[in-house]
Design a protein around this motif. Structure first.
Motif, PDB file in Angstrom:
ATOM      1  N   ASN A  96       1.171   5.416   0.432  1.00  0.00           N
ATOM      2  CA  ASN A  96       0.526   6.567   1.038  1.00  0.00           C
ATOM      3  C   ASN A  96       0.364   7.634  -0.044  1.00  0.00           C
ATOM      4  O   ASN A  96       1.283   8.392  -0.335  1.00  0.00           O
ATOM      5  CB  ASN A  96       1.366   7.085   2.208  1.00  0.00           C
ATOM      6  CG  ASN A  96       0.671   8.194   2.955  1.00  0.00           C
ATOM      7  OD1 ASN A  96      -0.518   8.443   2.765  1.00  0.00           O
ATOM      8  ND2 ASN A  96       1.419   8.856   3.816  1.00  0.00           N
ATOM      9  N   THR A 144      -3.842   8.709   1.792  1.00  0.00           N
ATOM     10  CA  THR A 144      -4.716   7.544   1.723  1.00  0.00           C
ATOM     11  C   THR A 144      -3.918   6.314   1.307  1.00  0.00           C
ATOM     12  O   THR A 144      -3.243   6.343   0.279  1.00  0.00           O
ATOM     13  CB  THR A 144      -5.836   7.779   0.676  1.00  0.00           C
ATOM     14  OG1 THR A 144      -6.494   8.999   0.975  1.00  0.00           O
ATOM     15  CG2 THR A 144      -6.827   6.637   0.680  1.00  0.00           C
ATOM     16  N   PRO A 145      -3.983   5.231   2.084  1.00  0.00           N
ATOM     17  CA  PRO A 145      -3.300   4.000   1.668  1.00  0.00           C
ATOM     18  C   PRO A 145      -3.968   3.446   0.396  1.00  0.00           C
ATOM     19  O   PRO A 145      -5.163   3.184   0.385  1.00  0.00           O
ATOM     20  CB  PRO A 145      -3.502   3.039   2.844  1.00  0.00           C
ATOM     21  CG  PRO A 145      -3.991   3.869   3.974  1.00  0.00           C
ATOM     22  CD  PRO A 145      -4.605   5.092   3.390  1.00  0.00           C
ATOM     23  N   MET A 160       0.843  -1.187   0.000  1.00  0.00           N
ATOM     24  CA  MET A 160       0.000   0.000   0.000  1.00  0.00           C
ATOM     25  C   MET A 160       0.887   1.250   0.000  1.00  0.00           C
ATOM     26  O   MET A 160       1.853   1.322   0.756  1.00  0.00           O
ATOM     27  CB  MET A 160      -0.904   0.015   1.232  1.00  0.00           C
ATOM     28  CG  MET A 160      -1.814  -1.194   1.317  1.00  0.00           C
ATOM     29  SD  MET A 160      -2.920  -1.320  -0.074  1.00  0.00           S
ATOM     30  CE  MET A 160      -4.377  -0.638   0.621  1.00  0.00           C
ATOM     31  N   ALA A 178       7.220   2.791  -0.222  1.00  0.00           N
ATOM     32  CA  ALA A 178       6.365   1.662   0.142  1.00  0.00           C
ATOM     33  C   ALA A 178       7.021   0.332  -0.208  1.00  0.00           C
ATOM     34  O   ALA A 178       6.936  -0.635   0.555  1.00  0.00           O
ATOM     35  CB  ALA A 178       5.018   1.791  -0.571  1.00  0.00           C
TER      36      ALA A 178
END
Length: 185
Positions: free
Chosen positions: A43, A47-48, A41, A81
């Motif tokens: 960011n 929002t992920p 996921m 990520a």
């Protein structure tokens, strides 16, 4: 009523097998596949967000993943990520795309992966058995309420057991396929 109980059990067992397949697909086996990035996921503006919703992921070679973000400003977050994930791969960026070179698996890493996939397969088997137990509980309750006879209970429990055996056999075949993929040099 009994048919619905057994049908629901079959659907739940099939869902379990799908979960096992997804778990296996997201595990690195020395070969590049976009499914490796499914759990990562990013960011994205707080929002992920899954990587596959932020970028195009291609496999130009057997050991290379290319991630081409639609929004170039998200590249640093995607790289971050990937670095934070448990993939153990360092991303290489040239400003327009991110390349992930999938290294050869060491014998030690293969052994670790084998342990993990066997554990995941066993979790899948346990989940299938739990569905069997719940289904048998529903059948026993139906017999207790007088909705089915004792003979019907036995017949349906045998059917549920055959279904369980078939689903566990499916999990075992998925496991052996993944084991072969991991042990392939």
């Amino acid at each position: 009523m009994v048919k619905e109980i057994i049908k629901e059990a079959e659907n739940n067992m099939k869902k379990t097998i799908e979960v096992v397949k997804k778990e296996f697909a997201s595990m690195r086996a020395g070969r590049a596949t976009p499914a490796l990035l499914d759990k990562i996921m990013v960011n994205y503006y707080g929002t992920p967000t899954p990587i596959n919703q932020l970028a195009n992921i291609t496999v130009p070679e057997a050991r290379l993943l290319v991630i081409q973000p639609w929004d170039k400003s998200s590249m640093p977050e995607i790289e971050r990520a990937i670095l934070k994930s448990d993939l153990g791969i360092t991303p290489a960026s040239d400003g327009t795309v991110i390349r992930l070179a999938i290294p050869q698996l060491t014998q030690e890493r293969r052994a670790d992966l084998m342990k993990v996939i066997k554990k995941k397969a066993e979790e899948g088997r346990v989940a299938v058995r739990n569905v069997r137990r719940d289904t048998n509980d529903h059948l026993k309750a139906a017999q207790k309420d007088g909705k089915i006879s004792e003979d019907d209970l036995k017949r349906n429990q045998d059917e549920v057991q055959k279904l369980t055996d078939r689903m566990i056999k499916d999990i075992d075949s998925i496991l052996s396929t993944k084991e072969q993929e991991i042990m392939q040099v």
